[in-house]
Design a protein around this motif. Sequence first.
Motif: not given
Length: 298
Positions: A110-116
Amino acid sequence: MELWIPITIAAAFCQNLRSALQKRLRATLSVEGATGARFVYAAPLALALLAALIWGRGDAIPVAPGRFHAYSAIGGLSQIGATWLLIHLFSMRNFAVATGLTKTETVQTALIGVVLLGDPMSLAGAAAILVSLVGVALISLPAGGVAQAGVSGKSALIGIASGGLFGLSAVAYRGAALSLESGDVILRAATTLAEVTLFQAVLVVAFLMWRDRAQARALAGAWRASSWVGLVGMLGSLGWFAAFTLQSAAHVRALGQVEVIFMVAASVIMFRERPTRREIFGVALVALGIVGLVLWGA
């Protein structure tokens, strides 16, 4: 029911079956060999599937921009590393606990998806993911309890690292599939799968030929068992890639925690490992989080 939901459940089932088959391969192959079986034997099948779609349906190969190849390479490398760590973990913990340790992947995804990619995440979706994560934590606790499960433990760190790499690969694969300029869900997924598995197979074979040619020969000799790993792994990856095209990687991976239920069943049926009451309660929390995600989180 939205299409990504049954596709994700099917992919999770295939992934769990593939992990069980890879654990059995460890009886005859090294960690590297068992890791490589997934990619080496999946690549020809993925290329055959893409060829069947192109020639059988008359589809054109989607135009692939530069970021498609970049995302595919990032995802492929991350998945190799995550799989290696997971199989290494099998030798340290039982099947259910080892796989459960990697499931911090959902939060990391979830965190990586928001950032990338800027993927959205609703409050209800985040809550559902956290409920599932609590269940996974319960499943992952060792027999000695919380004190023995400190994050400084080697197995916990390996599991978290594996989950992070799986999360990065999921987001990268979604980015790759979405970057394609044409094609339906299946064609985009098959194109991404063909590129990624071929890239991974070449890397694995090159590594084994460089570091351990005896293991490369052993992998070739174990083609009967490894072919099943490749087939199940290819089908699972196709499902994941199709789901990533339809929904954010965080939601897909969160629903994919239904694998924990399959995982505990495999632990009991295939490896004769008895789950504790705490692990059973953890499975119930995972299921509750999944239901919440499907009903309110997407």
